[in-house]
Design a protein around this motif. Sequence first.
Motif, short mmCIF file in Angstrom:
data_model
loop_
_atom_site.label_atom_id
_atom_site.label_comp_id
_atom_site.label_asym_id
_atom_site.label_seq_id
_atom_site.Cartn_x
_atom_site.Cartn_y
_atom_site.Cartn_z
N GLY A 47 0.80 -1.22 0.00
CA GLY A 47 0.00 0.00 0.00
C GLY A 47 0.83 1.27 0.00
N SER A 48 0.13 2.38 0.19
CA SER A 48 0.76 3.70 0.19
C SER A 48 0.70 4.32 1.58
CB SER A 48 0.01 4.63 -0.78
OG SER A 48 0.11 4.15 -2.08
N PRO A 49 1.70 5.09 1.93
CA PRO A 49 1.70 5.74 3.24
C PRO A 49 0.78 6.96 3.28
CG PRO A 49 3.65 6.40 2.05
CD PRO A 49 2.93 5.39 1.19
N THR A 50 0.38 7.31 4.48
CA THR A 50 -0.33 8.55 4.75
C THR A 50 0.66 9.50 5.41
OG1 THR A 50 -2.38 7.35 5.11
CG2 THR A 50 -2.26 9.56 6.02
N ILE A 51 0.68 10.74 4.94
CA ILE A 51 1.56 11.74 5.53
C ILE A 51 0.91 12.26 6.81
CG2 ILE A 51 2.70 13.97 5.20
CD1 ILE A 51 3.73 11.72 3.34
N LEU A 52 1.64 12.17 7.92
CA LEU A 52 1.12 12.63 9.21
C LEU A 52 1.50 14.07 9.50
CD1 LEU A 52 1.95 9.48 11.35
CD2 LEU A 52 -0.22 10.07 10.25
N SER A 53 2.75 14.43 9.19
CA SER A 53 3.19 15.80 9.44
C SER A 53 4.40 16.12 8.58
CB SER A 53 3.54 16.00 10.92
OG SER A 53 4.66 15.23 11.27
N ASN A 64 6.81 12.84 8.54
CA ASN A 64 6.37 11.67 9.30
C ASN A 64 5.24 11.02 8.51
OD1 ASN A 64 8.02 11.94 11.69
ND2 ASN A 64 6.81 13.75 12.12
N TRP A 65 5.31 9.70 8.37
CA TRP A 65 4.32 8.97 7.60
C TRP A 65 3.98 7.66 8.29
CZ3 TRP A 65 6.07 4.17 6.30
CH2 TRP A 65 7.45 3.98 6.30
N GLU A 66 2.86 7.06 7.84
CA GLU A 66 2.49 5.75 8.37
C GLU A 66 1.71 4.96 7.33
OE1 GLU A 66 -0.18 5.93 11.70
OE2 GLU A 66 -1.80 6.79 10.52
N LYS A 67 1.74 3.64 7.47
CA LYS A 67 0.89 2.71 6.73
C LYS A 67 0.15 1.91 7.79
CE LYS A 67 3.84 1.72 2.73
NZ LYS A 67 4.43 0.59 2.00
N GLU A 72 3.29 0.12 9.73
CA GLU A 72 4.58 0.72 9.42
C GLU A 72 4.51 2.20 9.68
OE1 GLU A 72 6.42 -0.48 5.58
OE2 GLU A 72 4.59 -1.66 5.36
N GLU A 73 5.63 2.77 10.13
CA GLU A 73 5.71 4.22 10.30
C GLU A 73 7.15 4.64 10.19
OE1 GLU A 73 4.00 4.85 14.16
OE2 GLU A 73 5.90 4.51 15.16
N GLY A 74 7.34 5.93 9.91
CA GLY A 74 8.71 6.41 9.81
C GLY A 74 8.80 7.89 9.60
N VAL A 87 15.10 8.56 7.86
CA VAL A 87 15.73 8.90 9.14
C VAL A 87 15.45 7.77 10.13
CG1 VAL A 87 15.76 10.54 11.05
CG2 VAL A 87 15.51 11.36 8.70
N LYS A 88 14.19 7.32 10.15
CA LYS A 88 13.83 6.17 10.97
C LYS A 88 12.59 5.52 10.37
CE LYS A 88 10.68 8.25 14.26
NZ LYS A 88 10.28 8.38 15.64
N ALA A 89 12.49 4.21 10.58
CA ALA A 89 11.32 3.46 10.11
C ALA A 89 11.16 2.25 11.01
CB ALA A 89 11.49 3.04 8.66
N GLN A 90 9.92 1.87 11.22
CA GLN A 90 9.68 0.68 12.04
C GLN A 90 8.37 0.02 11.65
OE1 GLN A 90 9.68 2.09 16.07
NE2 GLN A 90 7.56 2.73 16.02
N ILE A 91 8.33 -1.27 11.89
CA ILE A 91 7.11 -2.05 11.73
C ILE A 91 6.75 -2.57 13.11
CG2 ILE A 91 6.05 -4.07 10.64
CD1 ILE A 91 8.16 -3.78 8.41
N GLN A 92 5.53 -2.29 13.53
CA GLN A 92 5.13 -2.69 14.88
C GLN A 92 4.56 -4.07 14.92
OE1 GLN A 92 2.51 0.45 16.15
NE2 GLN A 92 4.18 1.88 16.36
#
Length: 92
Positions: A47-53, A64-67, A72-74, A87-92
């Motif tokens: 999928g595509s990320p959503t821009i948070l800020s 800052n973005w998330e899926k 996923e976020e980063g 800069v940073k990315a993680q999968i919870q």
Amino acid sequence: MKSHRISIVVLLNTVLIFLGGCSNIDDTLPQKEVEQLVIDKHTNGNGSPTILSVEVKGNTYYINWEKKVYLEEGTDKVDKNRNVEIVKAQIQ
């Protein structure tokens, strides 16, 4: 007198070049374009990320973005040359 005139022209050109190089990133690279660069970088079969800020620090955008689907976020940074770096990315 002629060398004085040349000195003034050189000085004015130098000032204009310096001011042009110091322009803010949001003057040369619109935020919407930066958001699309980050979306394109992280769009895949998940999928595509959503821009948070979006924040400007110095002459760099920090996005800052998330899926949500795959948790996923980063944060990415984008410079004036449209280089996108994670800069940073993680999968919870």
